[in-house]
Every structure is written in C-alpha cells, then in structure tokens.
Enzyme design. Structure first.
Site, short mmCIF file in Angstrom:
data_model
loop_
_atom_site.label_atom_id
_atom_site.label_comp_id
_atom_site.label_asym_id
_atom_site.label_seq_id
_atom_site.Cartn_x
_atom_site.Cartn_y
_atom_site.Cartn_z
N HIS A 1 1.81 -1.54 -3.81
CA HIS A 1 0.45 -2.08 -3.93
C HIS A 1 0.41 -3.55 -3.53
O HIS A 1 -0.55 -4.00 -2.88
CB HIS A 1 -0.06 -1.90 -5.36
CG HIS A 1 -0.15 -0.47 -5.78
ND1 HIS A 1 -1.01 0.43 -5.19
CD2 HIS A 1 0.54 0.24 -6.72
CE1 HIS A 1 -0.86 1.62 -5.75
NE2 HIS A 1 0.08 1.52 -6.67
N ASP B 1 3.96 -3.60 -8.72
CA ASP B 1 4.43 -2.50 -7.88
C ASP B 1 4.45 -3.01 -6.44
O ASP B 1 3.42 -3.41 -5.90
CB ASP B 1 3.49 -1.30 -8.02
CG ASP B 1 3.96 -0.08 -7.25
OD1 ASP B 1 4.20 -0.20 -6.03
OD2 ASP B 1 4.04 1.02 -7.83
N ARG C 1 5.30 3.60 0.99
CA ARG C 1 5.45 4.35 -0.26
C ARG C 1 6.74 5.18 -0.30
O ARG C 1 6.97 5.93 -1.25
CB ARG C 1 4.24 5.24 -0.51
CG ARG C 1 3.90 5.60 -1.96
CD ARG C 1 4.34 4.62 -3.00
NE ARG C 1 3.48 4.57 -4.17
CZ ARG C 1 3.73 3.81 -5.23
NH1 ARG C 1 4.81 3.03 -5.27
NH2 ARG C 1 2.91 3.78 -6.25
N GLU D 1 9.92 4.09 -7.91
CA GLU D 1 8.81 5.05 -7.94
C GLU D 1 8.33 5.19 -6.50
O GLU D 1 7.63 4.32 -5.98
CB GLU D 1 7.66 4.55 -8.81
CG GLU D 1 6.50 5.55 -8.85
CD GLU D 1 5.23 4.96 -9.44
OE1 GLU D 1 4.66 5.58 -10.36
OE2 GLU D 1 4.81 3.88 -8.99
N GLU E 1 -0.70 -2.56 -14.52
CA GLU E 1 -0.33 -2.41 -13.12
C GLU E 1 -1.53 -2.58 -12.19
O GLU E 1 -2.44 -1.76 -12.20
CB GLU E 1 0.30 -1.04 -12.87
CG GLU E 1 0.67 -0.82 -11.41
CD GLU E 1 1.22 0.57 -11.14
OE1 GLU E 1 1.79 0.77 -10.05
OE2 GLU E 1 1.07 1.45 -12.00
#
Length: 269
Positions: A185, A182, A214, A243, A149
């Site tokens: 990011h 992700d 986020r 997430e 990741e």
C-alpha cells in the site's frame, strides 16, 4: 538481525506445528495468524494453545473479514469491534504483541464512481475515532497493541497514508494504538516509502511486507535496502510479516523471503 515472520496460510503443513517446522528452517521468527469473522480465532483456542505448548511463536494476528470498524452500517461496525476485541484478547493470551486491522476494505473508493461516499469526512473521522478509542482501550487492558493499517486509495477512502493514521492516533491519544504499515500500500500511496517510514517511525508498531506488485519481496521494485535502512534509523524493533501473493513454486517463494530481507539489511551496513 531483523525479525521476519509469515502469515499462517502461506506456510506448508496441516497443523501450526508442521508450519512452524518449515518456518523456522526457512528463517522465520514467528507466525502471523489470520483472524476471520464469527469469532473464529477465539474458537481456535484449543488448537492455538496446543501449538503454543509445542513451541510455536505467534506474535500477531491480521484480521481477515469483509467489514471493519469503519463500516457505513452501524451493525457491521459493532460486529467488527466485537471481532477485534476478541482477537486482541486471544493474541494477548498467546503472549503476542497485537492485532492488525484496516479502517475498511473494499467499502468505497473516491477514485471510482460514484466518487462521493455517503458520509462526510467529518462523519468518517468521528466513526474512526470512536472505534479506535474502544479498541485501543481494550488493547491497553490486555497489554497488547492495535495496529491501524492504511490501505491504498482503491481499497479504502479514509486512511491511505501513514500520516493519516498518525493523525488519528494523536487524536485518540492512546499509546496502545500504533501504525501497521504495509509496503504494498505504501508503494502506491507514499511519495517516498522510506522517507514516510522515517517521518512517522515513532508511530510504527508492525510492518507487513510484499513487493510493488503484491508478490513476495524480490518479485517487484520495492527498494528493500532503503525500507530496512529507514526502519533501522527509527529504531524499529518489531516484525516484518510476509503477506503476499506468490510467484513461482509456492514453498520456494516463501522460503526465499527471510534471506532476501536479511541480505538487504546487510547491504546497508
């Protein structure tokens, strides 16, 4: 139909079976486990086996520790590799597909003082290649994948973009190592997240989703139709694993995500 999954700590319920009941009703296809240190996932095997027997689908695990295989301290690197080997073995036993880890988290940032890390870039790369080789070989032996990741520049100074992860994967040369992307990011690091997914899509093994802030998808400005269109273009067949932090009533926020992503997918047709 895209496959949307959810990390276990975000689902209501005392047991994985209770969490699974909520998840399936909301439209999730699987639960993503969290792998804490001290071999915690391995110690949970009785619980996990019972959940599997109850029909709970657990395809992936995301590491949840403070040190990782790219740590500066050799003892911490060795422990991180031990933890990841165990998590790969556990997820394989559960019939899953792989485990996700960054190279490091919160260890150093070139964007904050003192700006220069204690290792050179060449030394960083040697550490990463060595760790990835051991973990990739173990993943291959277990029949699962290791998902590397990339994190944003403030959380990791070594692997920030998909192209950097792809370069490491090429150097190691093991098909058991894939990129774990992700969207949070990527929103920080990629010039165009959808384009990055198209360019490096052949390396993708897993995708985690949260919005630009986020929070849960829909609470920020990520172009979800564009992201899913890119994944469709490259033939991605893995999961989109939630997430994120949550805005609003937690259970309502979690329940909203599968529909939002499925609607975004339908919007590209």
């Amino acid at each position: 139909m895209i496959s949307v999954t959810c990390q276990e700590q975000m689902l209501p319920g005392e047991t994985l079976t209770e969490k699974w009941a909520f998840a399936t009703k909301a439209g999730y296809a699987a639960i993503e486990l969290r792998g804490k240190g001290d071999l915690a996932l391995e110690k949970r095997l009785p619980e996990l086996r019972k959940a599997a027997a109850d029909g709970v689908v657990m395809r992936t695990v995301c590491v949840d520790m403070l040190h990782f295989f790219g740590a500066f301290d050799p003892a911490l690197r060795a422990d991180a590799i031990t933890q990841m080997r165990s998590q790969l073995t556990v997820i394989a036993e559960l019939g899953g597909v792989g485990a996700m880890t960054p190279a490091s988290y919160g260890m150093f940032s070139r964007r904050l003082p003192p700006f220069e890390p204690p290792r050179t870039e060449a030394e960083d790369r040697e550490v990463l290649v060595t760790g990835l080789t051991e973990l990739g070989e173990h993943a291959a032996a277990e029949g699962v994948s290791l998902f590397l990741e990339p994190l944003n520049r403030y959380e990791d100074h070594m692997v920030n973009r998909l192209e950097q992860a792809a370069s490491l994967i090429d150097e190691v040369g093991l098909p058991s190592i894939r990129i774990g992307a992700d969207t949070y990011h990527m929103n920080i690091e990629e010039d165009d997240p959808a384009d990055a997914l198209r360019r490096w899509g052949s390396y993708l093994g897993h995708v985690q989703v949260s919005d630009s802030n986020r929070l849960q998808p829909g609470a920020g400005h990520v172009d979800w139709a564009g992201v899913i269109a890119a994944l469709t273009t490259v033939g991605y067949t893995g999961d989109l694993a939630l997430e994120s932090r949550l805005r609003g009533v937690a259970v309502e926020a979690v329940a909203s995500v599968p529909t939002l992503l499925q609607d975004a997918a339908r919007g590209i047709r």
